[in-house]
Enzyme design. Structure first.
Site, PDB file in Angstrom:
ATOM      1  N   SER A 145       0.868  -1.184   0.000  1.00 29.45           N
ATOM      2  CA  SER A 145       0.000   0.000   0.000  1.00 29.45           C
ATOM      3  C   SER A 145       0.904   1.233   0.000  1.00 29.45           C
ATOM      4  O   SER A 145       2.085   1.126   0.348  1.00 29.45           O
ATOM      5  CB  SER A 145      -0.835  -0.016   1.279  1.00 29.45           C
ATOM      6  N   TYR A 158      -1.794  -0.780  10.493  1.00 36.93           N
ATOM      7  CA  TYR A 158      -1.857  -1.176   9.076  1.00 36.93           C
ATOM      8  C   TYR A 158      -0.570  -0.770   8.367  1.00 36.93           C
ATOM      9  O   TYR A 158       0.018  -1.543   7.611  1.00 36.93           O
ATOM     10  CB  TYR A 158      -3.076  -0.495   8.451  1.00 36.93           C
TER      11      TYR A 158
HETATM   12  N1  LIG Z   1      -8.643  -0.728  -1.290  1.00 36.39           N
HETATM   13  C1  LIG Z   1      -7.609   0.041  -1.071  1.00 36.39           C
HETATM   14  O1  LIG Z   1      -7.732   1.277  -1.074  1.00 36.39           O
HETATM   15  C2  LIG Z   1      -6.245  -0.533  -0.862  1.00 36.39           C
HETATM   16  C3  LIG Z   1      -5.159   0.353  -0.902  1.00 36.39           C
HETATM   17  C4  LIG Z   1      -3.877  -0.170  -0.696  1.00 36.39           C
HETATM   18  C5  LIG Z   1      -3.706  -1.509  -0.465  1.00 36.39           C
HETATM   19  N2  LIG Z   1      -4.785  -2.339  -0.417  1.00 36.39           N
HETATM   20  C6  LIG Z   1      -4.537  -3.751  -0.139  1.00 36.39           C
HETATM   21  O2  LIG Z   1      -5.060  -4.516  -1.207  1.00 36.39           O
HETATM   22  C7  LIG Z   1      -5.440  -5.802  -0.746  1.00 36.39           C
HETATM   23  C8  LIG Z   1      -6.859  -6.096  -1.171  1.00 36.39           C
HETATM   24  O3  LIG Z   1      -7.717  -5.158  -0.546  1.00 36.39           O
HETATM   25  P1  LIG Z   1      -9.180  -4.789  -1.075  1.00 36.39           P
HETATM   26  O4  LIG Z   1      -9.303  -3.346  -0.983  1.00 36.39           O
HETATM   27  O5  LIG Z   1      -9.461  -5.497  -2.321  1.00 36.39           O
HETATM   28  O6  LIG Z   1     -10.008  -5.381   0.159  1.00 36.39           O
HETATM   29  P2  LIG Z   1     -11.269  -6.336   0.263  1.00 36.39           P
HETATM   30  O7  LIG Z   1     -11.684  -6.252   1.684  1.00 36.39           O
HETATM   31  O8  LIG Z   1     -12.246  -6.052  -0.809  1.00 36.39           O
HETATM   32  O9  LIG Z   1     -10.624  -7.768  -0.036  1.00 36.39           O
HETATM   33  C9  LIG Z   1      -9.761  -8.387   0.862  1.00 36.39           C
HETATM   34  C10 LIG Z   1     -10.001  -9.885   0.814  1.00 36.39           C
HETATM   35  O10 LIG Z   1      -9.092 -10.523   1.728  1.00 36.39           O
HETATM   36  C11 LIG Z   1      -9.800 -11.535   2.398  1.00 36.39           C
HETATM   37  N3  LIG Z   1      -9.176 -11.854   3.691  1.00 36.39           N
HETATM   38  C12 LIG Z   1      -9.126 -11.067   4.807  1.00 36.39           C
HETATM   39  N4  LIG Z   1      -8.511 -11.719   5.788  1.00 36.39           N
HETATM   40  C13 LIG Z   1      -8.144 -12.934   5.305  1.00 36.39           C
HETATM   41  C14 LIG Z   1      -7.481 -14.060   5.852  1.00 36.39           C
HETATM   42  N5  LIG Z   1      -7.062 -14.066   7.128  1.00 36.39           N
HETATM   43  N6  LIG Z   1      -7.254 -15.127   5.058  1.00 36.39           N
HETATM   44  C15 LIG Z   1      -7.684 -15.139   3.774  1.00 36.39           C
HETATM   45  N7  LIG Z   1      -8.342 -14.113   3.198  1.00 36.39           N
HETATM   46  C16 LIG Z   1      -8.567 -13.022   3.966  1.00 36.39           C
HETATM   47  C17 LIG Z   1     -11.206 -10.976   2.590  1.00 36.39           C
HETATM   48  O11 LIG Z   1     -12.165 -11.986   2.870  1.00 36.39           O
HETATM   49  C18 LIG Z   1     -11.424 -10.277   1.248  1.00 36.39           C
HETATM   50  O12 LIG Z   1     -12.015 -11.152   0.310  1.00 36.39           O
HETATM   51  C19 LIG Z   1      -5.245  -5.773   0.774  1.00 36.39           C
HETATM   52  O13 LIG Z   1      -4.007  -6.365   1.105  1.00 36.39           O
HETATM   53  C20 LIG Z   1      -5.221  -4.294   1.084  1.00 36.39           C
HETATM   54  O14 LIG Z   1      -4.532  -3.999   2.268  1.00 36.39           O
HETATM   55  C21 LIG Z   1      -6.052  -1.896  -0.605  1.00 36.39           C
END
Ligand SMILES: NC(=O)c1ccc[n+]([C@@H]2O[C@H](COP(=O)([O-])OP(=O)(O)OC[C@H]3O[C@@H](n4cnc5c(N)ncnc54)[C@H](O)[C@@H]3O)[C@@H](O)[C@H]2O)c1
Length: 254
Positions: A145, A158
């Site tokens: 991130s 985080y």
């Molecule tokens: N959305 C954003 O703005 C953003 C920005 C930077 C980084 N990210 C990173 O991108 C990645 C995806 O995020 P997203 O926004 O698509 O979120 P999201 O919540 O839509 O998806 C995350 C997925 O991870 C799964 N998950 C959570 N804990 C878990 C576990 N212990 N074991 C297996 N699966 C698990 C959830 O069930 C979900 O399906 C994450 O690592 C997040 O930190 C997101």
């Protein structure tokens, strides 16, 4: 096969049931990869797998809790048994926490962020490494991130976890370059996924505006924009890149 092909590759995506992971699974399977979608969320994972297979792709769901090492071990065994050797691992599963100053964040929240966002990546990287060493190579793409490369006020747990992901990516890349195993990280800013929709739902209008306008493009990223970069990393066109971060942030850190 063209240089930008993922045809025939087996790509394992953790957290693949939602958001960035789900968009990546959709795009990569459309381009001819077979995908293992691994997630704690069985319901959304099964729906996505059905959709991909109905559209002519090849996908399989596997339930996993990435914070539990035995669960990750079983995931890799079952993914390899069902769809063959893993060419690319996308370590995407992740959680965030409610925005709070450090003193107000309880220890359990900190530990949970480390358990999923760091231990989860660690367990998956170790399984992938053992497998890819045997297999003659591979690529691990860790989703960090912008909170992993700069301060993220009110998101310290985080941010600590996401910095650790960048550290693991860089060290592994240098250690294993000679074995044809690459490691790169992707660092998005705020992207329109269930994770961010949840944050937005808790903010007042001023807070929502501030979050959306936090980059010079003054908009959220779309999950498809992150999936596009991830899909490119999965191709041989990225072959000389290892140990780096791809920052997709609308110019936020420029
Ligand atoms: N959305 C954003 O703005 C953003 C920005 C930077 C980084 N990210 C990173 O991108 C990645 C995806 O995020 P997203 O926004 O698509 O979120 P999201 O919540 O839509 O998806 C995350 C997925 O991870 C799964 N998950 C959570 N804990 C878990 C576990 N212990 N074991 C297996 N699966 C698990 C959830 O069930 C979900 O399906 C994450 O690592 C997040 O930190 C997101």
């Amino acid at each position: 096969m063209s240089d930008n092909s993922v045809v025939g590759k087996h790509i394992l995506i953790t957290g693949g049931a939602s958001g960035i992971g789900a968009e990546s699974a959709l795009l990569l399977s459309k381009r001819g990869a077979s995908v293992t979608i691994a997630d704690v969320n069985e319901v959304d994972g099964a729906i996505l797998v059905q959709r991909i297979n109905d559209e002519g792709g090849q996908a399989r769901f596997c339930k996993v809790d990435v914070s539990v090492s035995q669960s990750v071990e079983m995931l890799f065994k079952s993914a390899i048994d069902e769809l063959g050797n893993i060419d690319v691992l996308i370590n995407n599963a992740g959680i965030d926490h409610d925005p709070k100053f450090m003193l107000e964040i309880d220890d359990a929240t900190f530990h949970k962020n480390i358990a999923v966002n760091v231990n989860g990546v660690w367990y998956c990287m170790k399984q992938a490494l053992a497998h890819m060493l045997e297999n003659g190579g591979g690529h691990v793409i860790n989703i960090s991130s912008v909170a992993g490369i700069r301060a993220a006020p009110t998101l310290s747990a985080y941010s600590a976890a996401k910095h650790a992901v960048v550290g693991l990516t860089k060290s592994a890349a240098v250690e294993y370059a000679r074995y044809n195993i690459r490691f790169n990280a992707v660092c998005p800013s705020f992207v329109r996924t269930p994770m961010v929709e949840n944050v937005l739902s808790k903010l007042d209008e001023r807070g929502k505006k501030a979050l959306i306008n936090a980059n010079p493009m003054k908009r959220l990223g779309e999950p498809q924009e992150i999936a596009g970069a991830i899909a490119w990393l999965c191709t041989p066109e990225s072959s000389f890149m290892t140990g780096h971060t791809v920052v997709l942030d609308g110019g936020m850190t420029a």
